[in-house]
Scaffold this active site. Structure first.
Site, PDB file in Angstrom:
ATOM      1  N   TYR A 187      -6.694   3.144  11.675  1.00  0.00           N
ATOM      2  CA  TYR A 187      -6.944   2.111  10.458  1.00  0.00           C
ATOM      3  C   TYR A 187      -6.277   2.597   9.331  1.00  0.00           C
ATOM      4  CZ  TYR A 187     -10.587  -0.002  13.295  1.00  0.00           C
ATOM      5  OH  TYR A 187     -11.087  -0.581  14.688  1.00  0.00           O
ATOM      6  N   GLU A 188      -5.582   1.848   8.501  1.00  0.00           N
ATOM      7  CA  GLU A 188      -4.728   2.091   7.191  1.00  0.00           C
ATOM      8  C   GLU A 188      -5.832   2.811   6.243  1.00  0.00           C
ATOM      9  OE1 GLU A 188      -3.184  -1.427   5.357  1.00  0.00           O
ATOM     10  OE2 GLU A 188      -5.101  -1.886   4.689  1.00  0.00           O
ATOM     11  N   SER A 189      -6.987   2.836   6.443  1.00  0.00           N
ATOM     12  CA  SER A 189      -7.986   3.720   5.505  1.00  0.00           C
ATOM     13  C   SER A 189      -8.070   5.040   5.835  1.00  0.00           C
ATOM     14  CB  SER A 189      -9.363   3.107   5.773  1.00  0.00           C
ATOM     15  OG  SER A 189      -9.657   2.961   7.169  1.00  0.00           O
ATOM     16  N   GLY A 190      -7.348   5.490   7.079  1.00  0.00           N
ATOM     17  CA  GLY A 190      -7.197   6.901   7.380  1.00  0.00           C
ATOM     18  C   GLY A 190      -8.050   7.313   8.677  1.00  0.00           C
ATOM     19  N   HIS A 192       0.679  -1.249  -0.055  1.00  0.00           N
ATOM     20  CA  HIS A 192       0.169   0.079   0.111  1.00  0.00           C
ATOM     21  C   HIS A 192       0.988   1.071   0.068  1.00  0.00           C
ATOM     22  CE1 HIS A 192      -3.704  -1.686  -0.012  1.00  0.00           C
ATOM     23  NE2 HIS A 192      -4.198  -1.856   1.444  1.00  0.00           N
TER      24      HIS A 192
END
Lengths: 294, 247, 294, 247
Positions: B42-45, A97
């Site tokens: 979370y890596e989503s932000g 990512h």
């Protein structure tokens, strides 16, 4: 949408339909399938169901990605068949990512590469020779590098934009901004077209300026089964159901025939899902505004 | 049991990089018990998420609404993870080897894989930068090979090179939480050893689940079972629909 | 404020008080002067009046900057006296704006350097040997580099934060986020302390998370004569008046004696400016909120 | 006159990186006349500004409120300027030399300056990346030396090296707008030459304001004076308090 895709997406293009879980523009992917684009290089952190469908439909020559699964559910089986099968027809270019984010960041800043502290000890650089290293001119430490990604066209789904493409997004932002600035052409697809006055009333919410946007398409529910925060929720049932559909190439073909080739546009697609809008429409939880007075 | 054991590993106030599934359950169990001030990223932000429902994806809107901050993914990876702000990272994978290396990329040869797995996602950089990582995986000789087929996320020794020589900032996988026991990295060699057994589990059952000669730590602990409170929270509050709890 | 400065700002520190025109924390600068900190390395894109005052007060050993003037008015005369004078006592490390922004970006990402396309043909690298070059591992082109800037302490002025330091800013953002993430210690100074529920109601407005903040200070009007969008306007009269004050070192000393050393805190400073709050208080122009429901 | 001449250089719809003072006046004059769709970008982070009052600083709140977008300065310099999205940049300076190089750093030696100027600010990168730049400066032999004391912003030939060999993306300073005439860069050599005179100005008056042997373009134009509309807008609407208009 039909016009925007036929005008801005060409056979052989490097195409990005971004959005991390949130704001994935399935409507654009389906239109690309309907227009039978071929030899595309599909780039996304998470190919997700939309690229699984485009791979199954034969649009893709190559996939540039960092995580190819059905989040929380299982596999993308069309992708797996294309990779695991004998003489795999799909070329892969794989990063993590962070590596993909860095590629978009470099592209957006018009730098040829981006440095990052990553990949030491892993097999990723062996699998992808485009992951290289550079030596810091101050400390002498070695850092990993990835090359800039500058797609031919990027499709960004958003909550709202004005007619010039000044685009506002809230909730998860993914790499939408970086992908748009990195791209030669940008199609913005919105739930709602708003007057420029709405944009100017809260300029800090604007993520993408109109000067980088080639076309604005108004397509309510265009992200389903992904979601648009404040408009509709993610259709998690469909993500679960995709496991069985994609596992069987015949069923997947039937799905495309009925829900993609079998409909002329997004409105017809939504019409084929009775109760969908009732089930997923967002409830209202509007935040307070801030004072721009001076 | 795995979720309960993982939850106990988290200290109050720590900054945790969370994945979906069991790690998310473990974090929310910890928040509901001894670590109310855990900061979930979370890596989503989503930063400081406080989900009103069990998130079924890492980008669930419930992770955003009511969170402390939402930022783009460039900030997640550069300003939080690479910056060294993440204290604990959770990892899982199809293969975990003797040195704590993880494979989430392919089973077999990369060019002609037997099984194509999803790939790194954010795992490679979490393994490098989180101050420490906790690995969750079910015991199975195929899942615990001597060496991973593909090294996606670095452990304590990568293809013979000790972690410290690779310049990786974090301490790596300090514990591997399985369905029968907890393995720990030997402080000196970095090899995974049997550290603690779940109630009623015999060491042979654990050794049968790994494909190398598993050594045992000098002091082998037995972990207490989940408390009634932990079980009640997990089954009735956190995952009533049993999305992630199998039993 | 007194406690935060005495606890987190030490003699010899590299200190950043950021904010581009907007949200410059004069209150913190004045407290640093009052506590007679010495040998500081002051870093800012635009030293502005606040560093001119700190230089005049003898706090600074070195200045790291990219544009040292009084915007739209003229010179920073204390700065100029320190540089033009015989045996200049002030050490300079000079970049362009982009160079300073890049230094903060590198510091925030914990990279040792940042690459940029800049400085070719200019004399800046001769004036500053820390501006170097690197060769791209993909294209072979040479790019300029600047080293990371990781200050000991950064002071960020903001509209609002909660008690844990989760900080929201709107209007001009400058490099506040990058400076905070790059810094070893961070002091956030706010116009308003709000409940965490206010922050959580609109998480996309949060620029700096509490986990990087060392202390939160509530200091209304703490940015005057700079401004806080939505709270009060910039005091352009004072910026114009500064030209004459700073030109004459005796007048500047009188100014410091009366408005900095002569007051115990910010409240007393504001009290010495009758009519100020009436003149500069922002009018109300609140934007609409957005829907976070799902 | 300078503001009017600069305004006429701007085409409708162009993306302009604006400074404070005369450039800002020129842009707003252009917006009020032939270029209503000009997109004004300020280094402070305001994009598509539509100021409700004459901004007295580049960070004036009037540039933010009602603008199309506000972004951090890292985005301004990386995503807009370095990305090549800026078509026109305005520059000024204490010294402009024969090759369009600009000095805003020091008069005299850098280590022991006679006059310490503010420095580059964003000028160095604007000069490198804007598709073209317009320079505004009043004629004076000291302001127009053969070579600048310090090269802050690159022109067409830097210390003997032609611009193209330096790999600078933009075309550089195509025109220098002075108080008496407009100088243009000679397309081949990049040297500034006299291109157009303001009404009633004689060439000698311009040459007297430049410290090198100023050459004249083969076709020397005379520019029309500001129209009544332009003067009325400037004096009554855009700068009624004469903040930037001297006469």
């Amino acid at each position: 949408m039909q016009e925007a895709i036929s005008r801005y997406v060409r056979d052989g293009d490097a195409v990005v339909i971004e959005g991390f879980t949130h704001l994935i523009c399935f409507a654009a992917g389906h239109e690309i399938i309907r227009q039978r684009r071929r030899d595309l290089t599909l780039c996304r952190l998470t190919p997700d169901l939309i690229y699984d469908q485009m791979i199954a439909a034969g649009c893709a020559r190559k996939l540039v990605f960092s995580w190819a699964g059905n989040p929380g559910v299982g596999s993308l089986h069309a992708f797996r068949r294309a990779v695991e099968g004998p003489g795999s027809p799909l070329e892969l270019e794989e990063y993590s990512h962070f590596g993909m984010v860095a590629r978009f960041s470099a592209g957006a800043a018009r730098l040829p590469f981006w440095p990052l502290r990553d990949y030491a000890g892993t097999d990723l650089p062996k699998a992808n020779p485009l992951i290289r290293t550079i030596t810091c001119p101050y400390t002498g430490v070695r850092l990993a590098t990835v090359p800039a990604l500058n797609p031919d066209v990027t499709i960004v789904h958003a909550q709202r934009a004005d007619a010039e493409g000044n685009t506002q997004i809230w909730g998860l932002l993914g790499v939408q901004k970086e992908a748009a600035f990195a791209s030669k052409r940008v199609i913005v697809v919105v739930e709602e077209l708003v007057d420029t006055a709405v944009i100017r009333a809260d300029p800090n919410r604007t993520l993408i300026p109109g000067i980088v946007v080639s076309a604005v398409v108004v397509e309510p529910w265009g992200a389903h089964p992904s979601y648009a925060h404040g408009y509709y929720d993610r259709d998690n049932h469909f993500y679960v159901a995709w496991e069985a559909i994609s596992r069987d190439s015949a069923r997947l073909a039937d799905y495309l025939a009925e829900y993609v080739y079998g409909v002329p546009n997004r409105a017809a697609y939504i019409a084929k899902h009775p109760g969908l809008t009732d089930r997923l429409t967002a409830r209202s939880q509007v935040c307070a505004g801030v004072n721009y007075g001076f | 049991m795995m979720a309960a054991v993982a939850a106990r590993e988290l200290a109050d106030g720590e900054v945790v990089f969370v994945g979906i599934g069991l790690p998310n359950l473990a974090c929310n169990l910890a928040r509901a018990t001894h670590a109310p001030n855990l900061v979930l990223i979370y890596e989503s932000g989503a930063v400081g998420a406080s989900p009103s429902r069990l998130p079924v994806s890492i980008g669930d809107p419930a992770l955003v609404t009511g969170s402390l901050m939402v930022c783009g993914m460039a900030d997640v990876f550069q300003l939080f993870l690479q910056n060294g702000r993440i204290e604990v990272g959770f990892l899982g994978g199809a293969q975990v080897d003797r040195w704590g290396n993880i494979n989430t990329t392919v089973i077999g040869d990369y060019a002609r894989p037997k099984v194509r797995l999803p790939g790194s996602g954010g795992a490679s950089e979490i393994a490098a930068h989180a101050h420490r990582t906790l690995v969750m995986a079910k015991l199975d000789p195929r899942a615990f090979p001597e060496h991973v087929d593909f090294l996606t996320s670095p452990g304590h020794r990568c293809r013979g090179i000790p972690r410290r020589e690779l310049g990786l900032p974090g301490a790596g996988p300090v514990k591997v939480i399985t369905d029968k026991a907890v393995l720990e990295a030997d402080p000196k060699k970095g090899e995974l050893v049997l550290a603690a057994l779940y109630p009623g589990v015999r060491p042979e059952a654990v050794r049968a689940g790994v494909s190398w000669e598993l050594r045992t730590r000098t002091t082998l602990l037995e972990l207490p079972p989940p408390t009634a409170r932990e079980l009640q929270l997990l089954r009735e509050v956190l995952d009533p629909r049993k999305l992630y709890l199998k039993s």
